[in-house]
Design a protein around this motif. Structure first.
Motif, PDB file in Angstrom:
ATOM      1  N   GLY A  17       0.805  -1.217   0.000  1.00 11.25           N
ATOM      2  CA  GLY A  17       0.000   0.000   0.000  1.00 11.25           C
ATOM      3  C   GLY A  17       0.833   1.259   0.000  1.00 11.25           C
ATOM      4  N   ALA A  18       0.142   2.369  -0.222  1.00  5.31           N
ATOM      5  CA  ALA A  18       0.790   3.676  -0.270  1.00  5.31           C
ATOM      6  C   ALA A  18       1.014   4.204   1.140  1.00  5.31           C
ATOM      7  N   LYS A  19       2.082   4.948   1.313  1.00  3.53           N
ATOM      8  CA  LYS A  19       2.425   5.525   2.603  1.00  3.53           C
ATOM      9  C   LYS A  19       1.467   6.676   2.918  1.00  3.53           C
ATOM     10  N   GLN A  20       0.867   6.631   4.118  1.00  7.37           N
ATOM     11  CA  GLN A  20      -0.047   7.672   4.571  1.00  7.37           C
ATOM     12  C   GLN A  20       0.260   8.001   6.026  1.00  7.37           C
ATOM     13  N   LEU A  21      -0.018   9.237   6.405  1.00  8.70           N
ATOM     14  CA  LEU A  21       0.198   9.641   7.789  1.00  8.70           C
ATOM     15  C   LEU A  21      -0.747   8.892   8.725  1.00  8.70           C
ATOM     16  N   ASN A  22      -0.240   8.519   9.882  1.00 10.12           N
ATOM     17  CA  ASN A  22      -1.025   7.852  10.928  1.00 10.12           C
ATOM     18  C   ASN A  22      -1.724   6.586  10.449  1.00 10.12           C
ATOM     19  N   LYS A  23      -1.157   5.915   9.458  1.00  5.86           N
ATOM     20  CA  LYS A  23      -1.745   4.674   8.956  1.00  5.86           C
ATOM     21  C   LYS A  23      -0.669   3.590   8.960  1.00  5.86           C
ATOM     22  N   VAL A  24      -0.992   2.464   9.555  1.00  5.31           N
ATOM     23  CA  VAL A  24      -0.067   1.337   9.599  1.00  5.31           C
ATOM     24  C   VAL A  24      -0.288   0.493   8.348  1.00  5.31           C
ATOM     25  N   ARG A  25       0.794   0.207   7.652  1.00  2.99           N
ATOM     26  CA  ARG A  25       0.696  -0.606   6.445  1.00  2.99           C
ATOM     27  C   ARG A  25       1.094  -2.045   6.750  1.00  2.99           C
ATOM     28  N   PRO A  26       0.421  -3.002   6.117  1.00  4.99           N
ATOM     29  CA  PRO A  26       0.790  -4.400   6.333  1.00  4.99           C
ATOM     30  C   PRO A  26       2.145  -4.723   5.706  1.00  4.99           C
ATOM     31  N   VAL A  27       2.756  -5.761   6.223  1.00  3.01           N
ATOM     32  CA  VAL A  27       4.052  -6.228   5.728  1.00  3.01           C
ATOM     33  C   VAL A  27       3.838  -7.586   5.076  1.00  3.01           C
ATOM     34  N   PHE A  28       4.365  -7.750   3.872  1.00  2.00           N
ATOM     35  CA  PHE A  28       4.295  -9.015   3.156  1.00  2.00           C
ATOM     36  C   PHE A  28       5.627  -9.733   3.348  1.00  2.00           C
ATOM     37  N   ILE A  29       5.567 -11.001   3.768  1.00  2.00           N
ATOM     38  CA  ILE A  29       6.777 -11.787   3.974  1.00  2.00           C
ATOM     39  C   ILE A  29       6.677 -13.057   3.155  1.00  2.00           C
ATOM     40  N   LYS A  30       7.678 -13.298   2.317  1.00  3.39           N
ATOM     41  CA  LYS A  30       7.740 -14.521   1.526  1.00  3.39           C
ATOM     42  C   LYS A  30       8.789 -15.426   2.158  1.00  3.39           C
ATOM     43  N   LEU A  31       8.360 -16.634   2.539  1.00  2.00           N
ATOM     44  CA  LEU A  31       9.244 -17.572   3.217  1.00  2.00           C
ATOM     45  C   LEU A  31       9.800 -18.595   2.237  1.00  2.00           C
ATOM     46  N   ALA A  32      10.970 -19.130   2.531  1.00  2.70           N
ATOM     47  CA  ALA A  32      11.662 -20.052   1.641  1.00  2.70           C
ATOM     48  C   ALA A  32      11.022 -21.439   1.641  1.00  2.70           C
ATOM     49  N   GLN A  33      10.519 -21.876   2.788  1.00  2.00           N
ATOM     50  CA  GLN A  33       9.986 -23.227   2.877  1.00  2.00           C
ATOM     51  C   GLN A  33       8.544 -23.225   3.369  1.00  2.00           C
ATOM     52  N   TYR A  34       7.760 -24.146   2.831  1.00  2.00           N
ATOM     53  CA  TYR A  34       6.356 -24.276   3.203  1.00  2.00           C
ATOM     54  C   TYR A  34       6.221 -24.640   4.684  1.00  2.00           C
ATOM     55  N   GLU A  35       7.110 -25.477   5.181  1.00  2.00           N
ATOM     56  CA  GLU A  35       7.060 -25.904   6.576  1.00  2.00           C
ATOM     57  C   GLU A  35       7.203 -24.705   7.523  1.00  2.00           C
ATOM     58  N   THR A  36       8.030 -23.751   7.140  1.00  2.00           N
ATOM     59  CA  THR A  36       8.213 -22.548   7.946  1.00  2.00           C
ATOM     60  C   THR A  36       6.926 -21.741   7.980  1.00  2.00           C
ATOM     61  N   LYS A  37       6.250 -21.650   6.841  1.00  2.00           N
ATOM     62  CA  LYS A  37       4.990 -20.927   6.759  1.00  2.00           C
ATOM     63  C   LYS A  37       3.952 -21.557   7.690  1.00  2.00           C
TER      64      LYS A  37
END
Length: 146
Positions: A17-37
């Motif tokens: 998402g776009a950066k906005q004041l006083n708004k928390v943006r989600p973080v996307f994390i891509k993991l190497a292994q399915y087991e870790t997910k």
């Protein structure tokens, strides 16, 4: 970081998402292994009561299907059934239902209600036959029956 092999478990991390004041943006994390997910998703329940939420990322069409199935999930659980969502399927007491199964049963229920609303002036031979549910949809107790 995996302590046994020294390999990094995280492949990508970025904000959405776009950066906005006083708004928390989600973080996307891509993991190497399915087991870790799977491990991360299982441990996400430990974050209850905090401001941190972990959810699996689904394609848009799957999110739309899950939204439709969520209402039926609630009614199935309220009826005392063991029910959960698995990707874009509703599992009730071990039986799998897709959006197609649920919507076709809903459409058939609408047809039954329309037939019942019509005046009773026709003879039996002139009446159209009552629609029937598919075997799969009628076995699910959370769906309306005749």
């Amino acid at each position: 970081m995996n302590t046994t092999t020294g390999e990094t478990e995280i492949q990508q991390v970025y904000r959405i998402g776009a950066k906005q004041l006083n708004k928390v943006r989600p973080v996307f994390i891509k993991l190497a292994q399915y087991e870790t997910k799977i491990e991360v998703l299982k441990k996400a329940k430990n974050l209850k009561g905090t401001n941190i939420y972990i959810h699996e990322d689904f394609p848009k069409h799957v999110l739309e299907e899950r939204k439709v199935l969520a209402t039926h999930l609630r009614t199935a659980r309220e009826s005392g059934h063991r029910a959960y969502l698995k990707y874009n399927k509703l599992i009730v007491n071990g039986e799998e239902y897709g959006v197609e199964d649920i919507t076709s049963a809903d459409e058939q229920d609408d047809e039954v209600n329309e037939v019942r609303k019509k005046p009773r002036t026709r003879t039996i031979s002139q009446r159209s036959p009552q629609p029937t549910y598919s075997k799969k949809a009628s076995s699910m107790d959370c769906l309306p029956k005749n």
